[in-house]
Design a protein around this motif. Sequence first.
Motif, PDB file in Angstrom:
ATOM      1  N   ASN A 101       8.374   4.249 -23.096  1.00 52.95           N
ATOM      2  CA  ASN A 101       8.365   5.329 -24.071  1.00 52.95           C
ATOM      3  C   ASN A 101       6.962   5.596 -24.600  1.00 52.95           C
ATOM      4  OD1 ASN A 101      10.843   6.777 -25.028  1.00 52.95           O
ATOM      5  ND2 ASN A 101      11.625   4.688 -24.800  1.00 52.95           N
ATOM      6  N   VAL A 103       4.055   5.195 -23.102  1.00 52.96           N
ATOM      7  CA  VAL A 103       3.132   5.875 -22.177  1.00 52.96           C
ATOM      8  C   VAL A 103       3.672   7.234 -21.712  1.00 52.96           C
ATOM      9  CG1 VAL A 103       2.158   3.727 -21.332  1.00 52.96           C
ATOM     10  CG2 VAL A 103       4.052   4.765 -20.102  1.00 52.96           C
ATOM     11  N   LEU A 104       4.896   7.557 -22.127  1.00 51.74           N
ATOM     12  CA  LEU A 104       5.520   8.789 -21.647  1.00 51.74           C
ATOM     13  C   LEU A 104       4.654  10.021 -21.959  1.00 51.74           C
ATOM     14  CD1 LEU A 104       8.166   9.684 -20.276  1.00 51.74           C
ATOM     15  CD2 LEU A 104       9.026  10.229 -22.533  1.00 51.74           C
ATOM     16  N   GLY A 105       4.374  10.784 -20.918  1.00 54.15           N
ATOM     17  CA  GLY A 105       3.652  12.038 -21.114  1.00 54.15           C
ATOM     18  C   GLY A 105       2.155  11.866 -21.203  1.00 54.15           C
TER      19      GLY A 105
END
Lengths: 509, 326
Positions: A101, A103-105
């Motif tokens: 979550n 590192v998401l995006g």
Amino acid sequence: MNTIPAIELRHISKRFGPVLANSDINMTVNYGEILSILGENGSGKTTLMNMVAGIYFPDEGEILVNGEEVKITSPRDAFQYKIGMIHQHFKLVDVFTAAENIVLGLKEDGKYDIKAAANKVREISSQYGFEIDPDKKIYEMSVSEKQTVEIIKVLYRGADILMLDEPTAVLTPQEIRKLFAVLNRMKEDGKAIVIITHKLNEVMEISDRVTVLRKGEYVGTVETDETNENELTEMMVGKKISLNIERTDPKDPVERLIVAHLNVMNREGMKVLDDISFVANAGEILGIAGISGSGQRELLETIAGLQPIQYGGIQYIRPGDGVIENLRDKTPKEIRDLGVRLSFVPEDRLGMGLVGSMDIIDNMLLRSYRQGRSVFLKKKEPESLADRIIRDLEVATPSNRTPVRRLSGGNVQKVLVGREIAAAPTVLMAAYPVRGLDINSSYMIYHLLNEQKENGVAVIFVGEDLDVLLALSDRILVIGRGHVTGIVDARTASKEEIGLLMTKGGHAS
Amino acid sequence: MIQFIQRAIILGIPLLFGCTGETITEKSGHLNLGIPGIMYVGGICGVIGGFFYEQGVGPENIKPALAILIPLTCSILGSLIMGLVYSFFTVSLRANQNVTGLALTTFGTGIGNFFGGSLIKLTNSDVPYLSLGATSRYFKTSLPFADKLGWFGQLFLRYSFLVYVAIILALAAAFVLKKTRTGLHLRAVGENPATADAAGIPVEKYKYIATCTGAVIAGLGGLFYVMDYSGGIWANNAFGDQGWLAIALVIFTVWRTDFAILGSFVFGALLIVHNYITNLGMAGQELIKVIPYAVTIIVLIVVSAREKRETQPPQALGQSYFREDR
């Protein structure tokens, strides 16, 4: 210490349609300090911070970051200026681990390496004293852990300015203490921290300065050391405004509903109602005041039979013969048949009680279909009821066949409240019935409630606006964090008194 | 026995293509019930390409590379168009995914039968099917030395290239979904598009690419079925339930394309096992053919009952995403 303010807002205004959410606000946030933004519900705290975080764009005014004027049009822009916001509603993917979550995006150079990311998360955690397992899945986490993930997400992106929206609303006292320790460490690290809150004790405990907003306007900024809770309350609630609501004295009030030592847990196993006791009298309006989310909704739902009771009882005294019924053992339908009616207007208005795609007549039918004996629906009665509500409450609708979703918010509420009143209740519970309504519609609803009171109905009114509560109710029950913090006479109580009770929050804090 | 396993694997491969395609699509939050139609279109487009190439140059002058490339390209284009139609309706217009998917299945089957019938008519033949023996021969070419390696070669190497493509695609899909940033982002889109959007992931782009890629892969399953499994013979409606079985396989393998490799072989075996059991009446045969569906339902029940979050469908599966919705 850096003397240039981290953020400076100059003459910021923002309106949503006709509503002025923020008007001409000036304030500064410095590095190495914790600033609280204090205000009641709807005072524009979150809107203001959302403009800094890139969710909204201000209509007027300038935002300066590190002394330079900037335009922040998206959360991505905000990150560029090292600004991160932790929202009240977490944005996390449940089946992902904390590290995933975080590192998401993110567009990092090089290979996708979740192990390296997890290590970096551990580093940040030990630096600020978080307790988090980066490989744990979100759905296995407590609310406080999820919040930690959100905070680390912001730190991972290198934010130096952190804004937290009501960070303590969902935490237990122990968790709050931990959070505050972390915030203090970040402050010592030179970060600028803004927390949005309406809890006075927390403001006094954690912040260096307090900026107070009221109804979208800037009231002032004070040093926490030089102020006290009374002064802040007065800044927050303002002077009493007299409203022109007719209030008759209760006619021979008799006890109708006795709530004793009610304890209720929510689905997550957190106590939402703690030892609530009160009496609601027939022919009287009992106001319920409290910060939103203090247990008002759960209280009403429990009375309506929609929530299981952990401990305690609710007695209903039948009008006329005075027979005592215990609501605890009854189904929601049996409770409704006794004449205990709940009209709850949730934030999204259509969430409860009305079906958006059905027309007004069918929505009337929803509450009466059981009376029919034949296989086919009898639409005559609901139709005349719908017409009566449209006429009496001046519902602006093309016809009684219009799906309620197409009506404006105010008109939807009139339909909802009108239907419950038409059932000739003996106890009428109205939660936020004027939410989002204009002045005229609001007064119409107040008038309706008063009418019911004169008819000998026990009215329980949950409201947001203290002025209205003081002007409409006979007595006011104040709840804070699931406790009854006081029951006051609405004719003599002052706004400050209630404001203080609201922020007290029982033994928990 | 070896022959049984071979047949099971070959029958499983169309399912594996379909399942890999559908899994990629579903990971983006789109339940594409148009897969049967897309596989059908993938098959007929390959047939159209192969037919005109064979007719154009004559069966004697066929070049192996073109005999494979032309049907392959046609098939990919056909299913890509189907994928684009589905994405346009469900992603851009936010139409109901189930309705769109079912419509595409009906449409795909219809258009396949229409062109299939037309081609059969063009050949002026009396039989109700079309044979592309020459093209099929090239599709079925396997490694020349496979037969020399005994049972090992028989079992692992005696297949045409599309079989290995299917397995590689399934493994690659599993790797991308689990181990890459793209996969992480795609899964986020299917689980919680609002969160993905807030994190700066281009949600619609991911949905389009995943759905179209999925459609193309599924379409290859149709091509394989016609060119390899049935030996280049196209007959209208001979396709059976391959498409639906592929969707069932997605659930059976709990949205894991690496599991799907084995799963597809199991399904393939269950589909043909009745041929290898003697003394089985007609009724018995049909009952055995039902097993894959029954097994899928059982898996679905077991998985739901265990409530393990990793084996559940993507959370936002079937829901359209609109940023301004709250």
